[in-house]
Design a protein around this motif. Structure first.
Motif, PDB file in Angstrom:
ATOM      1  N   UNK A 293       0.863  -1.189   0.000  1.00  0.00           N
ATOM      2  CA  UNK A 293       0.000   0.000   0.000  1.00  0.00           C
ATOM      3  C   UNK A 293       0.892   1.229   0.000  1.00  0.00           C
TER       4      UNK A 293
ATOM      5  N   UNK B 281      -0.903   5.560   3.908  1.00  0.00           N
ATOM      6  CA  UNK B 281      -0.739   5.050   5.271  1.00  0.00           C
ATOM      7  C   UNK B 281      -2.054   4.715   5.970  1.00  0.00           C
ATOM      8  N   UNK B 282      -3.117   5.388   5.625  1.00  0.00           N
ATOM      9  CA  UNK B 282      -4.386   5.084   6.300  1.00  0.00           C
ATOM     10  C   UNK B 282      -4.873   3.706   5.892  1.00  0.00           C
TER      11      UNK B 282
ATOM     12  N   UNK C 175       1.909  -5.966   6.021  1.00  0.00           N
ATOM     13  CA  UNK C 175       2.135  -4.931   5.034  1.00  0.00           C
ATOM     14  C   UNK C 175       3.605  -4.965   4.629  1.00  0.00           C
TER      15      UNK C 175
ATOM     16  N   UNK D 172      -2.851   2.092 -10.337  1.00  0.00           N
ATOM     17  CA  UNK D 172      -1.601   2.722 -10.720  1.00  0.00           C
ATOM     18  C   UNK D 172      -1.017   2.017 -11.940  1.00  0.00           C
TER      19      UNK D 172
ATOM     20  N   UNK E  59      -3.028  11.080   7.304  1.00  0.00           N
ATOM     21  CA  UNK E  59      -2.164  10.056   6.724  1.00  0.00           C
ATOM     22  C   UNK E  59      -0.849   9.961   7.479  1.00  0.00           C
TER      23      UNK E  59
ATOM     24  N   UNK F 243      -1.321   8.021  10.630  1.00  0.00           N
ATOM     25  CA  UNK F 243      -1.343   6.595  10.321  1.00  0.00           C
ATOM     26  C   UNK F 243       0.072   6.091  10.060  1.00  0.00           C
ATOM     27  N   UNK F 244       0.828   6.861   9.308  1.00  0.00           N
ATOM     28  CA  UNK F 244       2.163   6.377   8.937  1.00  0.00           C
ATOM     29  C   UNK F 244       3.062   6.265  10.157  1.00  0.00           C
TER      30      UNK F 244
ATOM     31  N   UNK G 231       2.571   2.865  11.712  1.00  0.00           N
ATOM     32  CA  UNK G 231       2.875   1.657  10.951  1.00  0.00           C
ATOM     33  C   UNK G 231       4.077   0.882  11.475  1.00  0.00           C
TER      34      UNK G 231
ATOM     35  N   UNK H   5       3.701  -2.222  13.481  1.00  0.00           N
ATOM     36  CA  UNK H   5       3.351  -3.482  12.841  1.00  0.00           C
ATOM     37  C   UNK H   5       4.488  -3.989  11.965  1.00  0.00           C
ATOM     38  N   UNK H   6       5.622  -3.304  12.052  1.00  0.00           N
ATOM     39  CA  UNK H   6       6.707  -3.627  11.133  1.00  0.00           C
ATOM     40  C   UNK H   6       6.173  -3.591   9.698  1.00  0.00           C
ATOM     41  N   UNK H   7       5.328  -2.624   9.444  1.00  0.00           N
ATOM     42  CA  UNK H   7       4.714  -2.524   8.115  1.00  0.00           C
ATOM     43  C   UNK H   7       5.588  -1.663   7.214  1.00  0.00           C
ATOM     44  N   UNK H   8       5.741  -2.092   5.998  1.00  0.00           N
ATOM     45  CA  UNK H   8       6.603  -1.373   5.060  1.00  0.00           C
ATOM     46  C   UNK H   8       5.761  -0.742   3.972  1.00  0.00           C
ATOM     47  N   UNK H   9       5.650   0.552   4.049  1.00  0.00           N
ATOM     48  CA  UNK H   9       4.824   1.266   3.093  1.00  0.00           C
ATOM     49  C   UNK H   9       5.558   1.374   1.761  1.00  0.00           C
ATOM     50  N   UNK H  10       4.816   1.143   0.698  1.00  0.00           N
ATOM     51  CA  UNK H  10       5.392   1.293  -0.635  1.00  0.00           C
ATOM     52  C   UNK H  10       5.382   2.762  -1.020  1.00  0.00           C
TER      53      UNK H  10
ATOM     54  N   UNK I  12       5.449   5.650  -4.082  1.00  0.00           N
ATOM     55  CA  UNK I  12       5.222   5.847  -5.507  1.00  0.00           C
ATOM     56  C   UNK I  12       6.527   6.229  -6.186  1.00  0.00           C
TER      57      UNK I  12
ATOM     58  N   UNK J 174       7.241   8.449 -11.742  1.00  0.00           N
ATOM     59  CA  UNK J 174       6.432   8.118 -12.897  1.00  0.00           C
ATOM     60  C   UNK J 174       5.004   7.775 -12.493  1.00  0.00           C
ATOM     61  N   UNK J 175       4.897   6.954 -11.475  1.00  0.00           N
ATOM     62  CA  UNK J 175       3.568   6.531 -11.026  1.00  0.00           C
ATOM     63  C   UNK J 175       2.783   7.699 -10.454  1.00  0.00           C
TER      64      UNK J 175
ATOM     65  N   UNK K 116      -0.921  12.473  -8.441  1.00  0.00           N
ATOM     66  CA  UNK K 116      -0.816  12.643  -6.999  1.00  0.00           C
ATOM     67  C   UNK K 116       0.555  13.168  -6.633  1.00  0.00           C
TER      68      UNK K 116
ATOM     69  N   UNK L  24      -3.422  11.007  -0.567  1.00  0.00           N
ATOM     70  CA  UNK L  24      -3.612   9.985  -1.581  1.00  0.00           C
ATOM     71  C   UNK L  24      -5.065   9.789  -1.993  1.00  0.00           C
TER      72      UNK L  24
END
Lengths: 632, 538
Positions: A443, A446-447, A459, A478, B498, B501-502, B505, B508-513, B515, B518-519, B525, B531
């Motif tokens: 994702x 972040x939300x 994630x 995307x 956002x 929230x970030x 993260x 949770x050991x969460x890895x945000x992707x 952009x 180009x994307x 955005x 987002x």
């Protein structure tokens, strides 16, 4: 819907093929691709239409990174772009288009005008003698590649995104799995319906369809659809006494399928007079149109209209001696546009416009902004029920369906990575988790990411898990989410598919290199083989899986149709002054009513507030029950 | 915490708490009477509810209560045990100095500081977002020069917030927004660390306003930011020190009530500084309702009844955010879940999620557990209770004690369960058996008050979301260039939602992707968000 056209055509042509699903799906996939491309490019192509380019350009960049954008966009966008893309060019451009058609595959120079050609080409070949060409892999690949390149240059993803629903709609009615209709649709009669003299059994000839004799078969189709559209049937019954649309003269321009037929006949039962044209030159189910004509509806539509036919049909609907419409039901905004251009005086009598598609709604907002909108218009695209059904619920089912049909795989214990956690992603993850898969999510928002965490999904970034997963599903809206680099690192027999955007999410073009071998193992299923023998299973060539490889339930379409019917009733019966010359969202109360009409299907028993409770909550007993900002 | 859709009313723990709540309510409506007899008050409060036209007014309390609950609940924290109230001397009379010699505070007992510090350290573990905010901002001090006057619950979690604000460069003066929610040892720890805190558990009405006044009214120090929970501080400043607003850069308000008041001020044209509504942020609302209740329903039922959920038939009244959370949790444990709903859209959602939508009286004879979360009143009536099967469990996750028709102890109406023929047996704290003449018993939890506030904990992680949002709102308002915010009430920009929230993260050991350029261009955005469009429903 446009898709449907194609697939139907293909089906008609290729009945002998052993795998029934093969030809339609293939054709469809092609169509999908080309339509997508067209959608993107359409405005430029239809240069004659002054408004076309503008809406496209200005469409808000809705797509979120998560599935949300893709999903949300696509459904909403779903219908219009496609339709509009196909139809949008004015008659004068017809010739040019025809010319282009012949060369569509040849020139991948990236100019906008090319895209439409491909679109046209496939359908045409399907209906014409060259139908078999569709099957040829070379042609297909060329097209795909071409389309991909177009995507690269396209700056407005939403444009394409919307297609998903329209595609899905058509799918539901003509898909080889779900409906027999397509098989009966023989197009070998080359006489244009415009040149034929046809009468229905009552002697009326105020219609123009392919073949009135198919009426009986079309009636059966309509009856099947009625089973899954309980809300409209309930509406008919409830309104039998009062006829809330008595005196309404509705001119409509939508896809003409069994589901629309149910809508139309419901409007008729509610007292309205209807005249109808198709909003897409390929989406019409001829036998359904015949059935409608037989039962007395002036329908002007057949599958495979030319550009000229398209506008001729619309004109025949509008321009009648002694009959003037007072309501417009539009899907894509072409009908509205035509009346604005040709019969502006007609708007004096018009009580309102109901518009379903993103494109059409967008056009209306622009008209409104420019102060040119002279009647009230209703935007039924953004209702809660419709949007939830178009995305979350629909994709939750179609992801499993699509994967099963194409690969027969078992989900338990499989490691799956879902790119994007918007509505579509949420649906996919829920379904896969329920089947016992181990689901990872990627994702950017972040939300949504936090939601994924709280829902118990790991994630990750794609490259962290790409070596170990068995399935990769994209639903971000995307582009190039799965790149060649990712594809190179996948393990043997990894399945790659796309639930989000048109074919932009997976960089399929990068797989068209000499060292990789492509093997088509089934319709919609390609093995891409690396020099070392590793293979990747690519589904639908990266196009929308749920449109190519699974069905869209009539129930979903029922939500939309019911919303349209209610919007018409509301606009028609609204007291003077309730609606000004503006674009309105459907009142929440009607959203709630649409939902309530669908509850009996589930044998669901809604609780009613007591007077005391209603007073306590400060609510009306009959709703609306929630404030507008409520997120559901 | 649990009242997502409807207006939350005060969820109360024990009788005592309920009394406090009522005092609170009175306080908020600026009725100065503080009655001593809790039981009478309860009834009084109920009556008030009947006639009040702004249920939200009291509603905001639900969160505050849960906050206090989370820190003082006997299950979750040892703090309450140390909280001896036998010292009858009012803190206002005491002379106390912290180890640095400062006496610019007023707490119950400065000597509890060490214990309070441990509480704060525990809270810090689960509030990693604030801690990371501290680290990130260590260099730049985005709040340097900010003079923040605050009025919130004073708990270990708020202490982490306050100390974060200080670390970001702000000077803080703090009072409590609730006369009972203060953790004395935490207040002591803050005072010891040099924060000017004026709060103790069990303030009188007079103490309450005195504390607020001590925060605001100080020679040589004038606040330029307000952090409020409930709107009392804002109200006081408006009333007594309107001139202070000349220097104020903004108000950050957390509660429904306070936000409601601000909107009214704004409508009346009386709001003279920008205000930030942090109550309606996506993350906060989802955490306060869906995620929180999904966990607390199981926790609450287990703690009180030790019930096993597999195969049990449960009816959940209401399918809003709370209802969705409860149903998801129960379904996951193998319970058979029925739903009642009045809103057809939510009902359709329930259908699509695979729950049977029924009317309560259709299933009332067969279910083992009844859970209410409608925000409504009298959802479960005496008639329903009469028809329940033996040992049916009845509890409430929604509104204060209105949903289940348990009439209060001293009810003169003698309705529902408080009738002579029914026998009440208290079998555990928060668990009553109500016994019918024929021997049937119904298990009533928390006397129909909010289960998740009385019988389970509120995770620090949930509070972390709120606190982080508050901190960011303060930073945003303080650093906003002139003219970005007018004299109005603003929602937190989506980008900050956002960001909140970030910040959570990493837990949770969460890895945000991210952009690619180009994307981002393709989507139209900014790479760093926001987002989603504002109307996105998540």
């Amino acid at each position: 819907m446009s898709v449907q056209v194609v697939s139907a055509a293909a089906a008609a042509k290729v009945p002998e093929v052993e795998l029934k699903d093969l030809s339609p799906s293939e054709a469809e996939s092609q169509l999908g691709l080309s339509t997508a491309a067209v959608g993107a490019m359409a405005p430029p192509a239809g240069g004659g239409d002054p408004e076309a380019p503008a809406p496209a350009a200005e469409r808000p960049p809705v797509p979120g990174p998560g599935s949300g954008p893709a999903a949300a966009l696509s459904p909403a966008a779903g219908k219009v772009p496609q339709a509009s893309a196909m139809k949008r060019s004015d008659p004068h451009h017809q010739h040019q288009r025809h010319r282009d058609g012949g060369e569509a595959l040849v020139s991948p120079d990236g100019t906008v005008t090319e895209a439409p050609r491909t679109v046209k080409k496939f359908p045409r070949s399907g209906t014409g003698a060259t139908g078999n060409r569709i099957q040829k892999p070379e042609a297909q690949y060329h097209t795909i590649q071409f389309a991909d390149q177009k995507q690269e240059f396209n700056k407005r993803p939403t444009k394409i995104g919307r297609r998903s629903l329209s595609r899905s709609i058509s799918q539901s009615s003509t898909d080889s799995y779900s409906s027999a209709a397509s098989y009966t649709d023989s197009s070998d009669d080359e006489t244009s319906p415009r040149d034929k003299q046809q009468k229905n059994s009552k002697g009326s000839s105020d219609f123009c369809v392919k073949n009135i004799k198919q009426a009986e078969f079309g009636r059966r189709e309509i009856e099947i659809a009625e089973q899954e559209m309980p809300a409209l049937m309930a509406l008919r019954k409830r309104a039998q006494g009062e006829k809330p649309l008595a005196g309404a003269k509705i001119v409509g321009c939508t896809h003409i399928t069994a589901q629309t037929a149910v809508l139309m006949e419901t409007l008729g039962a509610l007292g309205a007079q209807c005249r109808w044209a198709a909003c897409n030159i390929y989406s019409t189910l001829n036998e359904v149109a015949a059935a409608l004509a037989e039962s007395g509806f002036p329908v002007f539509a057949w599958k495979g209209e030319s550009e000229d036919d398209f506008w001729w049909c619309i004109d025949r609907c509008v321009n009648v001696e002694g009959w003037q419409p007072n309501m417009i039901l539009d899907d894509g905004g072409d009908l509205t546009h035509w009346i604005y251009k040709k019969y502006p005086n007609m708007f004096k009598k018009i009580k309102g416009i109901v518009e379903e598609s993103v494109t059409g709604v967008h056009r209306l907002y622009q008209l409104s902004k420019a102060g040119k909108l002279c009647v009230p218009a209703m935007n039924v695209n953004d209702s809660v029920t419709k949007q939830k059904f178009d995305n979350l619920y629909c994709c939750r089912e179609s992801i499993l369906d699509g994967l099963k049909r194409t690969t027969d795989m078992m989900f338990g214990g499989k490691q799956v990575v879902v790119c994007g956690y918007g509505e579509v992603g949420k649906g996919c993850c829920a379904a896969l988790k329920a089947m016992g898969s181990i689901v990872y999510v990627t994702e950017i928002d972040p939300i949504c990411a936090l939601q994924a965490c709280m829902d118990g999904f790991r994630l990750v970034k794609l490259n962290e898990v790409i070596r170990q997963v068995d399935i990769v599903i994209t639903c971000t809206g995307n582009k190039n989410v799965v790149t060649r680099e990712h594809l190179d690192r996948m393990k043997n027999s990894c399945i790659v598919c796309n639930m989000g955007h048109s074919n932009t999410e997976i960089d399929v073009a990068s797989l068209r290199t000499p060292e990789l071998t492509w093997e088509r193992v089934r319709s919609q299923v390609d093995h891409v083989i690396w020099p070392d023998g590793k293979r990747i299973v690519l589904l639908a060539e990266g196009r929308l899986l749920n449109l190519s490889c699974s069905t869209v339930p009539t129930f979903v379409l029922s939500i939309t149709a019911t919303t349209q019917a209610l919007a018409l009733i509301e606009l028609y019966n609204a007291p003077e002054g309730r609606y000004k010359q503006d674009v309105y969202l459907l009142p929440k109360k009607m959203d709630e009513y649409v939902a309530s009409l669908h509850l009996p299907t589930f044998d669901a028993h809604l609780t009613e507030l007591t007077d005391e409770q209603a007073k306590y909550l400060g609510l009306n007993k009959n709703g609306p029950f929630k404030p507008n900002y409520y997120r559901y």
